[in-house]
Motif scaffolding. Structure first.
Motif, mmCIF file in Angstrom:
data_model
loop_
_atom_site.group_PDB
_atom_site.id
_atom_site.type_symbol
_atom_site.label_atom_id
_atom_site.label_comp_id
_atom_site.label_asym_id
_atom_site.label_seq_id
_atom_site.Cartn_x
_atom_site.Cartn_y
_atom_site.Cartn_z
ATOM 1 N N ASP A 110 0.848 -1.193 0.000
ATOM 2 C CA ASP A 110 0.000 0.000 0.000
ATOM 3 C C ASP A 110 0.889 1.250 0.000
ATOM 4 O O ASP A 110 1.764 1.399 0.852
ATOM 5 N N LEU A 111 0.624 2.143 -0.946
ATOM 6 C CA LEU A 111 1.452 3.365 -1.039
ATOM 7 C C LEU A 111 1.201 4.335 0.113
ATOM 8 O O LEU A 111 2.094 5.078 0.498
ATOM 9 N N VAL A 112 -0.057 4.332 0.625
ATOM 10 C CA VAL A 112 -0.427 5.411 1.559
ATOM 11 C C VAL A 112 0.427 5.454 2.835
ATOM 12 O O VAL A 112 0.990 6.500 3.155
ATOM 13 N N PRO A 113 0.557 4.323 3.581
ATOM 14 C CA PRO A 113 1.379 4.418 4.796
ATOM 15 C C PRO A 113 2.815 4.839 4.489
ATOM 16 O O PRO A 113 3.425 5.591 5.253
ATOM 17 N N LEU A 114 3.322 4.374 3.353
ATOM 18 C CA LEU A 114 4.696 4.721 2.966
ATOM 19 C C LEU A 114 4.816 6.248 2.778
ATOM 20 O O LEU A 114 5.728 6.891 3.325
ATOM 21 N N ILE A 115 3.859 6.815 2.033
ATOM 22 C CA ILE A 115 3.903 8.264 1.783
ATOM 23 C C ILE A 115 3.712 9.038 3.088
ATOM 24 O O ILE A 115 4.410 10.010 3.364
ATOM 25 N N MET A 116 2.750 8.569 3.908
ATOM 26 C CA MET A 116 2.462 9.286 5.165
ATOM 27 C C MET A 116 3.694 9.343 6.073
ATOM 28 O O MET A 116 3.968 10.359 6.691
ATOM 29 N N ASN A 117 4.430 8.225 6.146
ATOM 30 C CA ASN A 117 5.640 8.183 6.979
ATOM 31 C C ASN A 117 6.662 9.212 6.520
ATOM 32 O O ASN A 117 7.281 9.903 7.328
ATOM 33 N N ILE A 118 6.838 9.280 5.190
ATOM 34 C CA ILE A 118 7.837 10.204 4.639
ATOM 35 C C ILE A 118 7.395 11.644 4.912
ATOM 36 O O ILE A 118 8.196 12.484 5.331
ATOM 37 N N ILE A 119 6.089 11.917 4.700
ATOM 38 C CA ILE A 119 5.577 13.278 4.935
ATOM 39 C C ILE A 119 5.838 13.684 6.386
ATOM 40 O O ILE A 119 6.296 14.790 6.666
ATOM 41 N N GLU A 120 5.546 12.746 7.296
ATOM 42 C CA GLU A 120 5.692 13.057 8.720
ATOM 43 C C GLU A 120 7.126 13.487 9.035
ATOM 44 O O GLU A 120 7.349 14.494 9.698
ATOM 45 N N THR A 121 8.086 12.720 8.520
ATOM 46 C CA THR A 121 9.489 13.045 8.787
ATOM 47 C C THR A 121 9.841 14.429 8.247
ATOM 48 O O THR A 121 10.471 15.237 8.942
ATOM 49 N N TYR A 122 9.425 14.709 6.995
ATOM 50 C CA TYR A 122 9.765 16.017 6.415
ATOM 51 C C TYR A 122 9.053 17.143 7.150
ATOM 52 O O TYR A 122 9.620 18.222 7.342
#
Ligand code: ADP
Length: 269
Positions: A110-122
């Motif tokens: 699933d792309l969503v958790p992956l994207i959300m994690n990256i967004i959170e860090t940035y």
């Protein structure tokens, strides 16, 4: 740029003509120019974090410091060392990709958790920018290498931040378009001149103008994005208006019910 090659034709020791070969080497010439710019960029990009690591280590060795100051210096050393590692990994990745030796460990994910994690860090590390995310579809599965796809979003989001020096909003949209699952990363930054757009995904290429001369980089990030997307049967596109902002969109083949959308059912084969 034209390379001219002349070869005399001889028969029994007698010259009876000349073969002249004209070869257009504009592309090779452009790559050579970019390579030499790259060498000076790389030396600078390696030197800057190394100088911080050395400087702060020296401070810590030579001075009695309070624990909070020690922690602050150590954090900088850690971040700069991470930057160096990322840089070296980029060089190695490009080399491997060029040699066709890059391997991809693809799984349905699933792309969503992956994207959300990256967004959170940035978001945590860049409070001057606000990152929004709008997920417009529930079909967010892809067949891919999680680490490499993470690298795609890392490169796009870090560019969106880096090339919006005055802050601003960054909008990430996840949406379906025909047989594709698309993710766009839109910023309100410097934008890209029209004549540079077609060169952006060429390795070593960096837009050169006064607005961005002080912004560090190697010109490898987007070349890596392009290669990774190609390896996922996808692609990357860009739309940009100078001084208004840019939108980079990556597209993956859509996966529905555990099947790639392009896969034909067996009875139709
Ligand atoms: P780097 O950022 O290391 O220079 P990239 O391959 O990631 O290398 O990007 C190539 C060039 O494209 C950059 O030098 C920059 O000028 C331009 N660029 C990339 N992303 C953006 C963006 N979001 N906004 C404006 N310019 C961008």
């Amino acid at each position: 740029v034209v390379q001219v090659y002349c070869e005399p034709l001889t028969r029994a020791g007698e010259k009876f003509g000349t073969v002249i070969v004209h070869r257009d080497i504009t592309k090779e010439y452009e790559v050579d120019v970019m390579k030499s710019e790259f060498v000076s960029t790389v030396s600078h990009e390696l030197r800057t974090p190394l100088a911080s690591v050395l400087g702060f280590t020296e401070l810590m060795l030579n001075k009695e410091l309070k624990p909070e100051r020690q922690r602050k210096y150590l954090t900088t050393i850690y971040q700069e060392a991470k930057r160096l590692t990322a840089l070296i990994n980029d060089f190695l990745d490009v080399q491997r990709m060029e040699a066709g030796k890059q391997t991809y460990d693809k799984k349905y994910d699933d792309l969503v958790p992956l994207i959300m994690n990256i967004i959170e860090t940035y978001q945590v590390n860049n409070p001057s920018h606000t990152i929004h995310c709008d997920i417009q579809t529930s079909n967010t599965m892809v067949l891919g290498d999680k680490d490499k796809i993470g690298q795609v979003f890392n490169n796009l989001i870090s560019n969106a931040i880096k090339y919006s020096p005055d802050g601003g909003d960054i909008l990430i949209n996840v949406f379906e378009e025909g047989p594709n699952l698309n993710v766009s990363v839109k910023d309100q930054g410097l934008g890209i001149p029209e004549d540079a757009i077609h060169k952006l995904f060429t390795k070593f290429y960096r837009v050169d103008n006064s607005d961005r001369r002080r912004i560090g980089g190697t010109g490898l990030g987007l070349a890596i994005v392009k290669e990774i997307m190609k390896a996922h049967e996808g692609d990357v596109f860009v739309q940009s208006v100078l001084k208004e902002g840019s939108t980079f969109t990556v597209s993956f083949p859509l996966v529905i019910g555990g099947n790639l959308q392009d896969d034909k059912p067996h009875d139709q084969e």
